[in-house]
Design a protein around this motif. Structure first.
Motif, PDB file in Angstrom:
ATOM      1  N   PRO A   1      -5.397   5.310  -8.056  1.00  0.00           N
ATOM      2  CA  PRO A   1      -6.011   4.742  -6.846  1.00  0.00           C
ATOM      3  C   PRO A   1      -5.712   3.250  -6.803  1.00  0.00           C
ATOM      4  N   PHE A   2      -5.840   2.627  -5.652  1.00  0.00           N
ATOM      5  CA  PHE A   2      -5.545   1.202  -5.559  1.00  0.00           C
ATOM      6  C   PHE A   2      -6.744   0.418  -5.039  1.00  0.00           C
ATOM      7  N   PHE A   3      -6.759  -0.856  -5.405  1.00  0.00           N
ATOM      8  CA  PHE A   3      -7.685  -1.839  -4.847  1.00  0.00           C
ATOM      9  C   PHE A   3      -6.839  -2.877  -4.132  1.00  0.00           C
ATOM     10  N   ALA A   4      -6.978  -2.956  -2.813  1.00  0.00           N
ATOM     11  CA  ALA A   4      -6.240  -3.930  -2.022  1.00  0.00           C
ATOM     12  C   ALA A   4      -7.204  -4.979  -1.489  1.00  0.00           C
ATOM     13  N   TYR A   5      -6.877  -6.229  -1.734  1.00  0.00           N
ATOM     14  CA  TYR A   5      -7.703  -7.365  -1.314  1.00  0.00           C
ATOM     15  C   TYR A   5      -6.903  -8.140  -0.278  1.00  0.00           C
ATOM     16  N   MET A   6      -7.203  -7.881   1.008  1.00  0.00           N
ATOM     17  CA  MET A   6      -6.509  -8.537   2.112  1.00  0.00           C
ATOM     18  C   MET A   6      -7.324  -9.755   2.516  1.00  0.00           C
ATOM     19  N   ALA A   7      -6.886 -10.933   2.090  1.00  0.00           N
ATOM     20  CA  ALA A   7      -7.632 -12.169   2.339  1.00  0.00           C
ATOM     21  C   ALA A   7      -6.825 -13.045   3.294  1.00  0.00           C
ATOM     22  N   HIS A   8      -7.096 -12.909   4.569  1.00  0.00           N
ATOM     23  CA  HIS A   8      -6.313 -13.633   5.568  1.00  0.00           C
ATOM     24  C   HIS A   8      -6.552 -15.140   5.501  1.00  0.00           C
ATOM     25  N   TYR A   9      -5.500 -15.897   5.797  1.00  0.00           N
ATOM     26  CA  TYR A   9      -5.661 -17.329   6.030  1.00  0.00           C
ATOM     27  C   TYR A   9      -6.371 -17.564   7.363  1.00  0.00           C
TER      28      TYR A   9
ATOM     29  N   ILE B   1       0.831  -1.206   0.000  1.00  0.00           N
ATOM     30  CA  ILE B   1       0.000   0.000   0.000  1.00  0.00           C
ATOM     31  C   ILE B   1       0.864   1.254   0.000  1.00  0.00           C
ATOM     32  N   GLU B   2       1.940   1.234   0.752  1.00  0.00           N
ATOM     33  CA  GLU B   2       2.838   2.401   0.776  1.00  0.00           C
ATOM     34  C   GLU B   2       3.427   2.659  -0.604  1.00  0.00           C
ATOM     35  N   THR B   3       3.797   1.580  -1.295  1.00  0.00           N
ATOM     36  CA  THR B   3       4.294   1.737  -2.666  1.00  0.00           C
ATOM     37  C   THR B   3       3.217   2.291  -3.584  1.00  0.00           C
ATOM     38  N   ALA B   4       2.015   1.765  -3.451  1.00  0.00           N
ATOM     39  CA  ALA B   4       0.908   2.208  -4.296  1.00  0.00           C
ATOM     40  C   ALA B   4       0.569   3.669  -4.044  1.00  0.00           C
ATOM     41  N   ALA B   5       0.671   4.099  -2.800  1.00  0.00           N
ATOM     42  CA  ALA B   5       0.318   5.473  -2.450  1.00  0.00           C
ATOM     43  C   ALA B   5       1.244   6.497  -3.103  1.00  0.00           C
ATOM     44  N   LYS B   6       2.416   6.060  -3.509  1.00  0.00           N
ATOM     45  CA  LYS B   6       3.366   6.971  -4.168  1.00  0.00           C
ATOM     46  C   LYS B   6       3.028   7.165  -5.642  1.00  0.00           C
ATOM     47  N   GLY B   7       2.169   6.301  -6.173  1.00  0.00           N
ATOM     48  CA  GLY B   7       1.800   6.409  -7.575  1.00  0.00           C
ATOM     49  C   GLY B   7       0.634   7.355  -7.795  1.00  0.00           C
ATOM     50  N   GLU B   8       0.233   7.479  -9.024  1.00  0.00           N
ATOM     51  CA  GLU B   8      -0.846   8.390  -9.388  1.00  0.00           C
ATOM     52  C   GLU B   8      -2.207   7.695  -9.447  1.00  0.00           C
TER      53      GLU B   8
ATOM     54  N   ASP C   1      -3.869  -2.295  12.234  1.00  0.00           N
ATOM     55  CA  ASP C   1      -2.562  -1.879  11.717  1.00  0.00           C
ATOM     56  C   ASP C   1      -2.665  -1.352  10.294  1.00  0.00           C
ATOM     57  N   ILE C   2      -3.509  -1.974   9.483  1.00  0.00           N
ATOM     58  CA  ILE C   2      -3.669  -1.498   8.105  1.00  0.00           C
ATOM     59  C   ILE C   2      -4.355  -0.134   8.089  1.00  0.00           C
ATOM     60  N   LEU C   3      -5.385   0.038   8.906  1.00  0.00           N
ATOM     61  CA  LEU C   3      -6.057   1.336   8.974  1.00  0.00           C
ATOM     62  C   LEU C   3      -5.100   2.409   9.488  1.00  0.00           C
ATOM     63  N   ALA C   4      -4.252   2.048  10.451  1.00  0.00           N
ATOM     64  CA  ALA C   4      -3.263   3.005  10.960  1.00  0.00           C
ATOM     65  C   ALA C   4      -2.256   3.376   9.869  1.00  0.00           C
ATOM     66  N   LYS C   5      -1.888   2.413   9.041  1.00  0.00           N
ATOM     67  CA  LYS C   5      -0.955   2.691   7.937  1.00  0.00           C
ATOM     68  C   LYS C   5      -1.588   3.653   6.935  1.00  0.00           C
ATOM     69  N   LEU C   6      -2.849   3.445   6.627  1.00  0.00           N
ATOM     70  CA  LEU C   6      -3.537   4.361   5.716  1.00  0.00           C
ATOM     71  C   LEU C   6      -3.553   5.778   6.280  1.00  0.00           C
ATOM     72  N   ASP C   7      -3.780   5.889   7.579  1.00  0.00           N
ATOM     73  CA  ASP C   7      -3.793   7.195   8.231  1.00  0.00           C
ATOM     74  C   ASP C   7      -2.406   7.823   8.188  1.00  0.00           C
ATOM     75  N   GLN C   8      -1.392   7.029   8.474  1.00  0.00           N
ATOM     76  CA  GLN C   8      -0.017   7.524   8.444  1.00  0.00           C
ATOM     77  C   GLN C   8       0.349   8.066   7.065  1.00  0.00           C
ATOM     78  N   LEU C   9      -0.138   7.392   6.025  1.00  0.00           N
ATOM     79  CA  LEU C   9       0.161   7.811   4.655  1.00  0.00           C
ATOM     80  C   LEU C   9      -0.713   8.972   4.189  1.00  0.00           C
ATOM     81  N   GLY C  10      -1.681   9.385   5.024  1.00  0.00           N
ATOM     82  CA  GLY C  10      -2.549  10.504   4.670  1.00  0.00           C
ATOM     83  C   GLY C  10      -3.612  10.168   3.652  1.00  0.00           C
ATOM     84  N   ILE C  11      -3.961   8.867   3.537  1.00  0.00           N
ATOM     85  CA  ILE C  11      -4.940   8.467   2.524  1.00  0.00           C
ATOM     86  C   ILE C  11      -6.149   7.754   3.137  1.00  0.00           C
ATOM     87  N   ALA C  12      -6.250   7.742   4.462  1.00  0.00           N
ATOM     88  CA  ALA C  12      -7.363   7.038   5.103  1.00  0.00           C
ATOM     89  C   ALA C  12      -8.711   7.635   4.716  1.00  0.00           C
ATOM     90  N   GLU C  13      -8.778   8.952   4.581  1.00  0.00           N
ATOM     91  CA  GLU C  13     -10.042   9.605   4.231  1.00  0.00           C
ATOM     92  C   GLU C  13     -10.460   9.301   2.799  1.00  0.00           C
TER      93      GLU C  13
END
Length: 491
Positions: free
Chosen positions: A232-240, A223-230, A279-291
C-alpha cells in the motif's frame, strides 16, 4: 488538568484488515476556512450557511469528496506553516516539538520585531524538526507502506535534518526542500530563482505549464508506479498553492473577470488546487484503487487571501465571518477546512473496517495532530511513539457517543501578524493571553464566531480558570516562552 500524551495501541477494540488502505493526505498551503464553494459555516440548526466567499470560489471536487465523506467544521492548525507541518508528521503540539514558528531556508531567527520588549525564545527549533523524532512517513514505511512526498516540504532549513523529506521517511521526494513558497509558479520561468526556487522539476523548465498542474502530474505518475507494487502507499500531496506570490493560473483566469488582479489570481490558485484534487481522485479511479484509498483534505493554517482584513468589521475580511488571518490569534488565523473519506465509495473489506457515512459532519473541535494516530491506526502500525493527537476513526464510523477531548492549546511566542500569544480552546470558549501587554481575551465562539465581544469582564471567574488550565498545559508541554528584552539591549 494535565496535557497527556496518548499511546496508540494497535489491535485493541479495532481489528486491522489484512488488506490495508492506501493513504492520501492533500495539504493546501495558506487556505482559509472560507476559501471554497463548500460551506463549513453552520447555523444554529446545523444548516450550511453559504457566504459571498463561498459563492466566489469554485471547488466542485471538494464538494464531491465531502458528499462521499465527512467534513470537520471546527478543525484547527497552528497560525503559521512549519509548526503545523511538523505536528502532522509527529502528532505533537507545537509547544512540545518546539518548532513554534515558520523556518526560513537559512535557519536563522525570522520573527517580526513589532514588540520591542519581547523576542522569540532562545531555544525554539529555528532549523526545524528534531532528528530524534519518529515521524509519520518513517513509521508508515516501517509498517510496509511505500511513501511519497510531493510539493512543499518546509520541515527544516537548508542543511538541517529535515530539509530533505527522504530524511524523515519518504522514499520518493518530488519538489520538496527547505523553502516555504515558490519564487514563481511558472515553468517557463523555471519556477523562479535564488532562495525560493522550486527544485527537482528541471524537466519542466521552459514549458508553458503551471506549478499546481505539474505537481499533480508528477504525483499521479508516482501513484501509478506505486499501484503496480505489492505495498500500500502513503502519498503526501503538499501543494505550494495557494501561498503567495499571487500569480494567475491561466487555465481559470476567465472565470473571475470582475475581481481585482491579486484576488483574481488567488481565486485561480484555489480553483487550480481543486482541479488537482479532482485529477488525483480520477487517477485513483482509473487505476482501480479509489475504493482502497483513504483521503484527508486539510490546510496548514488560516487563510492569507489578498483581501483587506478589517478587524473592526470582520464580516468584510478575507476569512469572513471569521476574524483575522494567517498568523493571528483569532479564528481566521487557525481554523481550517478539513474533509476525510474514501476516494470512492465501495463495499470491500478495506472500507468495511472504516465505513464513512456519505455527507456526514462533526462540529467537534479537532486538530491537525489528530491525523497522526488516525492514519497510523488505519495502517496497523506498531511501535508508535507517544503523541498528543486523538484518533478520529470513531467520528468517521458515525459513533455519536465519541468526543475527542474538547480542548486545544495554541502557543505562538513570536512576532508575526499578531505578536506573542497563547490560546486555550475549551468547548465553545476561547481564552487568549497576549504577552506583549499582559492583556487577556475571552470569547464564546458558539455565540460570537467573529470574536467581537471580549467577555473577560463579564466572566472573570471563567477567564481565571481557563488561564490556570492554559498554564498547566504549557508546563506539561515544556513550552518555551517569549523572552523579555531590557530597554537598550541588543535584540
Amino acid at each position: 488538568m494535565k496535557a497527556l500524551l496518548t499511546l496508540l495501541v494497535i489491535g485493541i477494540n479495532s481489528a486491522i484488515s489484512a488488506e490495508r488502505p492506501n493513504l492520501l493526505v492533500f495539504l493546501v498551503d495558506d487556505m482559509g476556512w472560507q476559501d471554497c464553494s463548500l460551506p463549513f459555516h453552520r447555523g444554529a440548526s446545523g444548516e450550511a450557511l453559504a457566504t459571498d466567499l463561498n459563492r466566489r470560489y469554485r471547488t466542485p471536487n471538494m464538494e464531491a469528496l465531502a458528499a462521499r465523506g465527512m467534513i470537520f467544521t471546527r478543525a484547527y492548525a497552528h497560525p503559521v506553516c512549519t509548526p503545523s507541518r511538523v505536528s502532522i508528521m509527529t502528532g505533537k503540539n507545537a509547544a512540545r516539538h518546539q518548532v513554534t514558528n515558520w523556518t526560513n531556508p537559512a535557519g536563522t531567527e525570522n520573527s517580526d520585531k513589532d514588540v520591542l520588549h519581547l523576542r522569540s525564545p532562545e531555544g525554539w527549533r529555528r532549523t526545524g524538526m528534531a532528528a530524534d523524532e519518529k515521524p509519520l512517513p518513517a513509521l508508515l514505511k516501517a509498517a510496509g507502506y511505500h511513501t511519497i512526498h510531493c510539493g512543499k516540504a518546509h520541515f527544516g532549513s537548508r542543511g538541517a535534518f529535515a530539509q530533505d523529506p527522504k530524511a524523515i521517511g519518504f522514499e520518493v521526494n518530488i519538489a520538496g526542500n527547505e523553502i516555504g513558497h515558490p519564487a514563481s509558479y511558472f515553468a517557463k520561468d523555471s519556477f523562479g530563482k535564488r532562495s525560493n526556487h522550486v527544485t527537482g522539476l528541471e524537466k519542466w523548465h521552459g514549458k508553458d505549464e503551471f506549478l499546481t498542474e505539474v505537481l499533480t502530474r508528477e504525483l499521479c505518475g508516482a501513484i501509478e508506479t506505486a499501484a503496480k507494487g505489492e505495498k500500500p502507499f502513503f502519498a503526501y500531496m503538499a501543494h505550494y498553492a495557494v501561498h503567495s506570490p499571487f500569480q494567475q493560473d491561466p487555465r481559470f483566469s476567465a472565470n473571475y473577470p470582475d475581481l481585482p488582479p491579486a484576488q483574481r489570481a488567488y481565486a485561480t490558485l484555489i480553483e487550480g488546487m481543486d482541479r488537482s484534487l479532482g485529477d488525483i481522485l480520477a487517477k485513483l479511479d482509473q487505476l482501480g484503487i479509489a475504493e482502497k484509498t483513504f483521503v484527508v483534505f486539510i490546510s496548514d493554517n488560516g487563510g492569507d487571501a489578498p483581501i483587506p482584513n478589517d478587524n473592526a468589521n470582520p464580516i468584510v475580511s478575507g476569512n469572513a465571518p471569521l476574524r483575522g488571518k494567517k498568523g493571528m490569534r483569532y479564528e481566521g488565523g487557525i481554523r481550517i477546512p478539513m474533509i476525510a473519506g474514501w476516494a470512492k465509495a465501495g463495499d470491500g473489506e478495506v472500507q468495511a473496517e472504516l465505513p464513512v457515512t456519505p455527507g456526514s459532519r462533526t462540529d467537534d473541535l479537532v486538530s491537525l495532530v489528530d491525523l497522526f494516530p488516525t492514519l497510523l491506526g488505519l495502517a496497523g502500525a506498531k511501535d508508535v511513539p507517544l503523541f498528543d493527537g486523538h484518533d478520529l476513526r470513531p467520528y468517521l464510523k458515525g459513533d455519536t457517543s465519541y468526543h475527542r477531548p474538547q480542548w486545544l492549546v495554541t502557543h505562538y511566542p513570536h512576532g508575526h501578524n499578531n505578536d506573542h500569544f497563547s490560546i486555550l480552546h475549551e468547548g465553545s470558549w476561547k481564552f487568549i493571553r497576549n504577552y506583549a501587554d499582559g492583556s487577556t481575551e475571552l470569547y464564546d465562539i458558539s455565540k460570537d464566531l467573529a470574536e467581537n465581544r471580549n467577555l473577560t469582564k463579564a466572566h472573570p471567574e471563567r477567564g481565571a480558570a481557563m488561564e490556570k488550565v492554559l498554564d498547566e498545559h504549557l508546563r506539561a508541554y515544556g513550552a518555551l516562552m517569549s523572552q523579555r528584552v531590557e530597554a537598550g539591549a541588543e535584540r
